[in-house]
Scaffold this motif. Structure first.
Motif, PDB file in Angstrom:
ATOM      1  N   VAL A  46       0.841  -1.198   0.000  1.00 43.08           N
ATOM      2  CA  VAL A  46       0.000   0.000   0.000  1.00 43.08           C
ATOM      3  C   VAL A  46       0.877   1.250   0.000  1.00 43.08           C
ATOM      4  CG1 VAL A  46      -1.716   1.327   1.307  1.00 43.08           C
ATOM      5  CG2 VAL A  46      -1.927  -1.163   1.117  1.00 43.08           C
ATOM      6  N   PHE A  47       1.927   1.226   0.800  1.00 43.33           N
ATOM      7  CA  PHE A  47       2.854   2.357   0.891  1.00 43.33           C
ATOM      8  C   PHE A  47       3.490   2.653  -0.469  1.00 43.33           C
ATOM      9  CE2 PHE A  47       7.177   3.978   1.554  1.00 43.33           C
ATOM     10  CZ  PHE A  47       6.941   5.079   2.373  1.00 43.33           C
ATOM     11  N   THR A  48       3.977   1.624  -1.136  1.00 42.88           N
ATOM     12  CA  THR A  48       4.608   1.823  -2.448  1.00 42.88           C
ATOM     13  C   THR A  48       3.605   2.352  -3.462  1.00 42.88           C
ATOM     14  OG1 THR A  48       6.185   0.056  -1.972  1.00 42.88           O
ATOM     15  CG2 THR A  48       5.929   0.699  -4.277  1.00 42.88           C
ATOM     16  N   GLY A  49       2.386   1.836  -3.421  1.00 46.66           N
ATOM     17  CA  GLY A  49       1.351   2.351  -4.314  1.00 46.66           C
ATOM     18  C   GLY A  49       1.042   3.810  -4.038  1.00 46.66           C
ATOM     19  N   GLY A  50       0.978   4.174  -2.753  1.00 52.67           N
ATOM     20  CA  GLY A  50       0.743   5.573  -2.405  1.00 52.67           C
ATOM     21  C   GLY A  50       1.870   6.473  -2.867  1.00 52.67           C
TER      22      GLY A  50
ATOM     23  N   LEU B  80      -1.014   6.999   2.455  1.00 51.94           N
ATOM     24  CA  LEU B  80       0.297   6.836   3.068  1.00 51.94           C
ATOM     25  C   LEU B  80       0.251   7.024   4.586  1.00 51.94           C
ATOM     26  CD1 LEU B  80       2.479   8.724   0.427  1.00 51.94           C
ATOM     27  CD2 LEU B  80       2.590   6.280   0.973  1.00 51.94           C
ATOM     28  N   THR B  81      -0.553   7.959   5.055  1.00 53.10           N
ATOM     29  CA  THR B  81      -0.595   8.212   6.497  1.00 53.10           C
ATOM     30  C   THR B  81      -1.223   7.049   7.264  1.00 53.10           C
ATOM     31  OG1 THR B  81      -2.683   9.420   6.247  1.00 53.10           O
ATOM     32  CG2 THR B  81      -0.646  10.718   6.241  1.00 53.10           C
ATOM     33  N   ASP B  82      -1.971   6.187   6.571  1.00 53.49           N
ATOM     34  CA  ASP B  82      -2.634   5.075   7.246  1.00 53.49           C
ATOM     35  C   ASP B  82      -1.696   3.897   7.497  1.00 53.49           C
ATOM     36  OD1 ASP B  82      -5.041   6.490   7.120  1.00 53.49           O
ATOM     37  OD2 ASP B  82      -5.552   5.638   5.166  1.00 53.49           O
TER      38      ASP B  82
ATOM     39  N   ILE C 164       4.596  12.913   6.824  1.00 48.32           N
ATOM     40  CA  ILE C 164       3.860  12.544   5.604  1.00 48.32           C
ATOM     41  C   ILE C 164       2.732  13.535   5.342  1.00 48.32           C
ATOM     42  CG2 ILE C 164       2.350  10.815   4.570  1.00 48.32           C
ATOM     43  CD1 ILE C 164       5.195   9.938   4.457  1.00 48.32           C
ATOM     44  N   ARG C 165       2.002  13.914   6.398  1.00 50.65           N
ATOM     45  CA  ARG C 165       0.924  14.897   6.207  1.00 50.65           C
ATOM     46  C   ARG C 165       1.483  16.226   5.709  1.00 50.65           C
ATOM     47  NH1 ARG C 165      -1.142  12.739  11.196  1.00 50.65           N
ATOM     48  NH2 ARG C 165      -0.180  14.494  12.301  1.00 50.65           N
ATOM     49  N   ALA C 166       2.623  16.646   6.277  1.00 48.18           N
ATOM     50  CA  ALA C 166       3.226  17.910   5.835  1.00 48.18           C
ATOM     51  C   ALA C 166       3.681  17.814   4.389  1.00 48.18           C
ATOM     52  CB  ALA C 166       4.412  18.262   6.743  1.00 48.18           C
TER      53      ALA C 166
END
Length: 302
Positions: free
Chosen positions: A165-169, A237-239, A249-251
């Motif tokens: 999921v991270f790589t996809g994001g 990504l934040t999840d 990540i949010r920033a």
């Protein structure tokens, strides 16, 4: 605080500490906002390694970004040789490579993406235009995504499902960023003879990339909307990252939204000037995440 970050990153040898400090100065000069976000929002132990990866990416780009295509290809070949020699010998005459080797020892995924990134640089050296969405995707997949993953892999979760999921994001994030990079730099890229906006979209709108008119405005609006969809998808990504990485990540995503809105506002004027996020808004966003990180730390302390 920097000395403490080096200690926590396991960088204790005097020469290497000087090397990492030199790379820190380089990164602070060309990526002020990004460095500030990493320094203030990421765990101290990770910051020197982020600095090493970003400095390597910048050095690579600087080496292959000048001259004719043949000269750029020769520069890349020479650089690939120097990087390979540094990994083979575990040392280098160049501080940036000494740092890269140490960071790769502590974080082996970095070396994987160094190799992918250098292969992708062959495409970066060779391209002259982007024909359509398929070519843009190929450029992102082969060059832009490995460039992002040099640093993003340092934040990747260990669980295979979360990592996918991270790589996809990250893919969606860099797809958006690359699209509006090409818009932000439109006037400069056109002068260099290497516009990155897909040629079929330019033709579909009847736009002249040198003329700030309604047709170019429609093209920019279309490309900005496509980038908006990718940025929205990147919010996943934040999840999946460790909670200590979430403020960063949010920033990061928030700054990209500011960049995108600046592109949208600039519209057809991008034919004659660049754009970028307003500094006060970026600073306010960073401050919000610093505050959120402090609250998170207090809760963890209890």
């Amino acid at each position: 605080m920097w000395k403490r970050a080096l200690d926590r990153a396991g960088v204790r040898e005097p020469r290497l500490r000087r090397d990492y400090t030199e790379q820190r100065r380089v990164v602070r000069r060309f990526a002020v906002a990004e460095y500030a976000a990493a320094r203030l929002l990421l765990p101290a132990a990770l910051v020197p390694h982020v600095v090493a990866a970003v400095a390597f990416m910048h050095d690579t780009d600087d080496r292959i970004d000048r001259g004719t295509p043949d000269e750029r290809a020769a520069a890349l070949a020479e650089w690939v040789g120097l990087v390979g020699k540094a990994f083979a010998e575990g040392d280098s005459e160049l501080p940036v490579l000494r740092c890269l080797v140490r960071t790769s020892e502590r974080h082996p995924d970095v070396r994987v993406f160094v190799e992918e990134f250098l292969r992708g640089c062959e495409r970066e050296v060779a391209w002259q235009s982007i024909a359509d969405e398929g070519e843009l995707e190929q450029y992102v997949r082969e060059y832009s995504l490995p460039a992002l993953m040099l640093t993003a892999c340092l934040l990747a979760p260990a669980d295979p499902g979360a990592r996918a999921v991270f790589t996809g994001g990250c893919h969606r994030l860099i797809h958006a960023m690359q699209r509006f990079d090409f818009l932000e730099d439109l006037s400069e890229d056109v002068r260099a003879g290497r516009p990155g906006v897909p040629s079929d979209a330019v033709a579909r709108h009847g736009a002249d990339l040198t003329r700030p008119d309604a047709a170019l405005g429609r093209l920019v609006a279309e490309q900005a909307e496509l980038a908006t969809l990718d940025l929205a998808a990147a919010a996943c990504l934040t999840d999946v990252v460790d909670p200590s990485y979430q403020p960063f990540i949010r920033a990061l995503i928030g700054v990209q939204r500011l960049r995108l809105e600046a592109v949208r506002r600039a519209g057809a004027s991008l034919a004659t000037r660049g754009s970028g996020p307003p500094a006060p808004a970026a600073a306010a966003l960073l401050l919000r995440e610093i505050t959120a990180r402090a609250r998170q730390a207090r809760r963890a302390g209890h």
